[in-house]
Design a protein around this motif. Structure first.
Motif, PDB file in Angstrom:
ATOM      1  N   ASP A 277      48.110   9.740  -0.528  1.00 20.09           N
ATOM      2  CA  ASP A 277      47.577   8.918  -1.610  1.00 20.09           C
ATOM      3  C   ASP A 277      46.445   8.094  -1.003  1.00 20.09           C
ATOM      4  O   ASP A 277      46.676   7.090  -0.338  1.00 20.09           O
ATOM      5  CB  ASP A 277      48.684   8.018  -2.178  1.00 20.09           C
ATOM      6  CG  ASP A 277      48.151   7.046  -3.229  1.00 20.09           C
ATOM      7  OD1 ASP A 277      46.913   6.936  -3.379  1.00 20.09           O
ATOM      8  OD2 ASP A 277      48.973   6.390  -3.885  1.00 20.09           O
TER       9      ASP A 277
ATOM     10  N   GLY B  67      44.060   7.030 -10.338  1.00 18.22           N
ATOM     11  CA  GLY B  67      44.846   7.319  -9.150  1.00 18.22           C
ATOM     12  C   GLY B  67      46.242   7.822  -9.461  1.00 18.22           C
ATOM     13  O   GLY B  67      46.768   8.705  -8.770  1.00 18.22           O
ATOM     14  N   THR B  68      46.851   7.264 -10.489  1.00 15.29           N
ATOM     15  CA  THR B  68      48.171   7.746 -10.886  1.00 15.29           C
ATOM     16  C   THR B  68      48.068   9.221 -11.266  1.00 15.29           C
ATOM     17  O   THR B  68      48.896  10.051 -10.867  1.00 15.29           O
ATOM     18  CB  THR B  68      48.702   6.906 -12.068  1.00 15.29           C
ATOM     19  OG1 THR B  68      48.803   5.545 -11.645  1.00 15.29           O
ATOM     20  CG2 THR B  68      50.054   7.389 -12.543  1.00 15.29           C
TER      21      THR B  68
ATOM     22  N   LYS C 226      38.501   1.814  -6.531  1.00 17.69           N
ATOM     23  CA  LYS C 226      38.601   0.591  -5.720  1.00 17.69           C
ATOM     24  C   LYS C 226      37.432   0.471  -4.746  1.00 17.69           C
ATOM     25  O   LYS C 226      37.246  -0.550  -4.113  1.00 17.69           O
ATOM     26  CB  LYS C 226      39.922   0.600  -4.944  1.00 17.69           C
ATOM     27  CG  LYS C 226      41.144   0.604  -5.842  1.00 17.69           C
ATOM     28  CD  LYS C 226      42.396   0.716  -5.005  1.00 17.69           C
ATOM     29  CE  LYS C 226      43.584   1.235  -5.762  1.00 17.69           C
ATOM     30  NZ  LYS C 226      43.857   0.626  -7.032  1.00 17.69           N
TER      31      LYS C 226
HETATM   32  C1  PLP Z   1      48.176   3.013  -3.251  1.00 16.01           C
HETATM   33  C2  PLP Z   1      47.660   3.247  -4.637  1.00 16.01           C
HETATM   34  N1  PLP Z   1      47.668   4.483  -5.128  1.00 16.01           N
HETATM   35  C3  PLP Z   1      47.147   4.770  -6.325  1.00 16.01           C
HETATM   36  C4  PLP Z   1      46.601   3.775  -7.098  1.00 16.01           C
HETATM   37  C5  PLP Z   1      45.915   4.185  -8.373  1.00 16.01           C
HETATM   38  O1  PLP Z   1      46.322   3.650  -9.489  1.00 16.01           O
HETATM   39  P1  PLP Z   1      45.570   3.783 -10.894  1.00 16.01           P
HETATM   40  O2  PLP Z   1      46.342   4.797 -11.646  1.00 16.01           O
HETATM   41  O3  PLP Z   1      45.688   2.429 -11.436  1.00 16.01           O
HETATM   42  O4  PLP Z   1      44.153   4.227 -10.692  1.00 16.01           O
HETATM   43  C6  PLP Z   1      46.630   2.452  -6.672  1.00 16.01           C
HETATM   44  C7  PLP Z   1      46.115   1.349  -7.526  1.00 16.01           C
HETATM   45  O5  PLP Z   1      46.449   0.230  -7.446  1.00 16.01           O
HETATM   46  C8  PLP Z   1      47.162   2.176  -5.394  1.00 16.01           C
HETATM   47  O6  PLP Z   1      47.184   0.924  -4.902  1.00 16.01           O
END
Ligand code: PLP
Length: 356
Positions: A184, A75-76, A217
């Motif tokens: 997001d 996600g990041t 998720k």
């Molecule tokens: C709102 C939100 N955006 C993006 C992410 C994605 O993060 P990751 O890089 O851990 O997949 C998360 C994960 O907790 C999140 O809560």
């Protein structure tokens, strides 16, 4: 599908679940099965495979004919890739102070993406046109980074959900100022389950330009996608994905997971279940005197305030995180695999610890 419970390679108890994060959950068996189906033989690397091609159709069925998916690892990465595509070197992103891109991505938007974030405090994680205006100004002022995109999360980090009208109003406002809108959507499915509308209603149909679409998720092993909804002015996604280290060589295994979730209704079943468990948890918690629920419970998270020592004792029995330890705020997350029994056992333990 799952290995036998006595497998010597297993280093954890598969019957233990907590409320720490929807990322603590495993992989949905239907996603694991899809991975096995995609295995074997050779497929073109870097996205020219049959699974990624099919994913494009699935994505268009959800988001409309102009939608194009760019699968990524996490996600990041999705956020950093998406935002770079709409921000110039002199530009900036307007987002909530509580946004994941601001507080939970280790500075990746700033350091990997080179993105300037203009943050706004919010009462519940949600931006409004009025809140956006606290940062939306000075486009001609060379002393200020130029606001070029508004980034909102659906569902938000605080477990709240925008209505389609709220997102439409944000898009109209942003577009009137020449800014794009990014969502997001690491929990987009959870928001759709709550609103009981297709994901398109509060994204493409509401005017959103591009999206980070979550899979992890929602029951994937890993994998998300940047989805470009409106290609106008979105530049060089493929190059941005590669230089941001988000181009999977064996992309078929990312794509097939998203396909497994999205091609039929697995995404919705999983999200609905997580949301129902959060509602059950909130209901149970509301009946416990001395525990305050902090935000409307609209997705799969319950934020609560309770005495610090109670949380500490409870944490010895169940995994969960403090959100603001000094204030006594905690976050309890439900996942696609949370059971009614998990929730009821947790609420009973909470009652017990509060009564001690
Ligand atoms: C709102 C939100 N955006 C993006 C992410 C994605 O993060 P990751 O890089 O851990 O997949 C998360 C994960 O907790 C999140 O809560």
């Amino acid at each position: 599908m799952n290995p036998p419970r006595t497998d010597a390679r297993r280093h954890h108890d598969p019957d233990v679940r907590g409320f720490a994060s929807d990322n603590y959950a495993g992989v949905h068996p239907e996603v694991l099965a899809a991975l096995a189906v995609a295995n074997g033989g050779h497929q073109v690397a870097y996205g020219e495979d049959a699974y990624t091609e099919n994913l494009q159709q699935v994505i268009r069925s959800h988001f409309g004919p102009t939608a194009e998916a760019f699968p990524v690892f996490n996600g990041t990465g999705a956020n950093v890739v998406a935002l770079q595509a709409v921000v110039d070197r002199w530009g900036a992103v307007i987002c909530a102070e509580s946004a994941h891109i601001n507080v939970d991505e280790g500075g990746a938007p700033e350091r990997v993406g080179g993105l300037k974030l203009l943050t706004v405090p919010t009462p519940d994680g949600k931006l409004t046109p009025e809140l956006i205006d606290r940062q939306a100004y000075g486009w001609d002022d060379e002393h200020r980074a130029m606001p070029q995109v508004v980034s909102i999360a659906q569902a938000t980090e605080l477990g709240t959900v925008y209505t389609p009208d709220e997102i439409r109003a944000i898009c109209e406002h942003a577009h009137a100022h020449g800014m794009k809108v990014h969502v997001d959507g690491s929990r987009l499915a959870n928001a759709a389950a709550t609103l009981d509308v297709p994901m398109r209603t509060f994204t493409a149909a509401a005017g959103v330009d591009l999206l980070s679409l979550g899979g992890t998720k929602n029951g994937a092993l890993f994998g998300e996608a940047v989805v470009v909804l409106n290609p106008d002015g979105i530049r060089h996604m493929k190059h941005l994905r590669k230089l941001s280290m988000q181009l999977a060589s064996k992309m078929r295994f990312v794509s097939v997971q998203l396909e497994a979730l999205l091609a039929r209704d697995l995404w919705l079943r999983n999200a609905r279940h997580a949301g129902e468990m959060a509602q059950r948890l909130a209901e149970g918690v509301r009946a416990v005197h001395g525990v305050e629920i902090l935000y409307p419970v609209q997705a799969n998270a319950v934020f609560a305030r309770l005495p610090h020592e109670v949380s500490k004792r409870l944490q010895k029995r169940f995994r969960f995180y403090f959100w603001d330890e000094a204030a006594g705020d905690v976050r309890w997350m439900c996942a696609f695999d949370t059971t009614e029994d998990d929730v009821d056992t947790f609420v009973a333990a909470l009652k017990e610890e509060m009564a001690r």
